[in-house]
Design a protein around this motif. Structure first.
Motif, PDB file in Angstrom:
ATOM      1  N   PHE A   4    -106.739 -47.844  36.417  1.00 14.30           N
ATOM      2  CA  PHE A   4    -106.901 -46.568  36.545  1.00 14.30           C
ATOM      3  C   PHE A   4    -105.318 -45.883  36.444  1.00 14.30           C
ATOM      4  O   PHE A   4    -104.497 -46.077  36.973  1.00 14.30           O
ATOM      5  N   ASN A   5    -105.432 -44.756  35.640  1.00 12.58           N
ATOM      6  CA  ASN A   5    -104.320 -43.934  35.682  1.00 12.58           C
ATOM      7  C   ASN A   5    -103.962 -43.402  36.857  1.00 12.58           C
ATOM      8  O   ASN A   5    -102.851 -43.188  37.071  1.00 12.58           O
ATOM      9  N   ALA A   6    -104.738 -42.766  37.611  1.00  8.25           N
ATOM     10  CA  ALA A   6    -104.592 -42.271  38.904  1.00  8.25           C
ATOM     11  C   ALA A   6    -105.862 -42.536  39.737  1.00  8.25           C
ATOM     12  O   ALA A   6    -106.509 -42.894  39.193  1.00  8.25           O
TER      13      ALA A   6
ATOM     14  N   ALA B 276    -110.272 -46.220  44.187  1.00 10.38           N
ATOM     15  CA  ALA B 276    -111.312 -45.301  43.556  1.00 10.38           C
ATOM     16  C   ALA B 276    -110.443 -44.762  42.275  1.00 10.38           C
ATOM     17  O   ALA B 276    -109.231 -44.374  42.576  1.00 10.38           O
ATOM     18  N   ASP B 277    -111.083 -43.988  41.180  1.00  7.94           N
ATOM     19  CA  ASP B 277    -110.324 -43.437  40.142  1.00  7.94           C
ATOM     20  C   ASP B 277    -110.201 -42.167  40.628  1.00  7.94           C
ATOM     21  O   ASP B 277    -110.339 -41.556  41.665  1.00  7.94           O
ATOM     22  N   GLU B 278    -109.444 -41.376  39.567  1.00  3.05           N
ATOM     23  CA  GLU B 278    -109.061 -40.113  39.896  1.00  3.05           C
ATOM     24  C   GLU B 278    -110.169 -39.016  40.134  1.00  3.05           C
ATOM     25  O   GLU B 278    -110.165 -37.961  40.886  1.00  3.05           O
TER      26      GLU B 278
END
Length: 168
Positions: free
Chosen positions: A129-131, A16-18
């Motif tokens: 994703f970045n986080a 999942a993304d941030e």
């Protein structure tokens, strides 16, 4: 009994993304998942409370077993449990032997940490994703062996893993 963990991850390992959004799967992955869930290889679904609330309308064709610490009333198709002993009793009483574990991150971790996953079907999507929330399968790599990898599309692959030693 064989519990199959089914998950989609980003190219850099997030489920999942941030913001907690885990709906990034390709149409090919969604078709693959739907086909598996409707097959005889899956006789019930297991997920955490949040995942159950999010997807309950799409998980109504078979029993839905929900891991939660909040006591809730069972319904015809939704059965709540909070321990693996409870889950074992439910599966035995309902004569279910091929559950599919659908998440979320805490539920995946709980089952993996307790050695309650026999197979992993892991779709990798070509997004980053970045986080976000990680599945962190690296910790459990020694428990499973890689069986095969298939391409669902140009940007989507699915990998199959099997537990090295059967659960007792």
């Amino acid at each position: 009994m064989q519990i199959t963990l089914f998950a989609a991850i980003s190219a850099n390992g997030f489920i999942a993304d941030e913001n907690g959004n885990g709906d990034f799967s390709s149409p090919e992955d969604k078709n693959h998942l739907r086909s598996f869930l409707n097959s005889k290889a899956c006789d019930c679904f297991i997920c955490g409370r949040k995942t159950a609330e999010e997807f309950q309308d799409r998980l109504s064709s078979k029993p839905l077993l929900i891991l939660t610490h909040q006591k809730k009333e069972n319904t015809d198709n939704r059965i709540y449990f909070s321990t693996l002993d409870e889950l074992d009793r439910i599966l035995k009483a309902k004569n279910l032997s091929d559950p599919t574990l659908l998440g979320g991150a805490e539920t995946y971790s709980f089952f993996l940490e307790n050695g309650y996953v026999d197979r992993i079907v892991l779709t990798t999507e070509n997004v980053r994703f970045n986080a976000g929330k990680s599945l962190d399968l690296q910790r459990f790599r020694n428990d499973f062996f890689f069986k095969k990898r298939s391409r669902l599309s140009e940007k989507t692959t699915v990998s199959f893993y099997q537990r090295k030693k059967p659960r007792k």
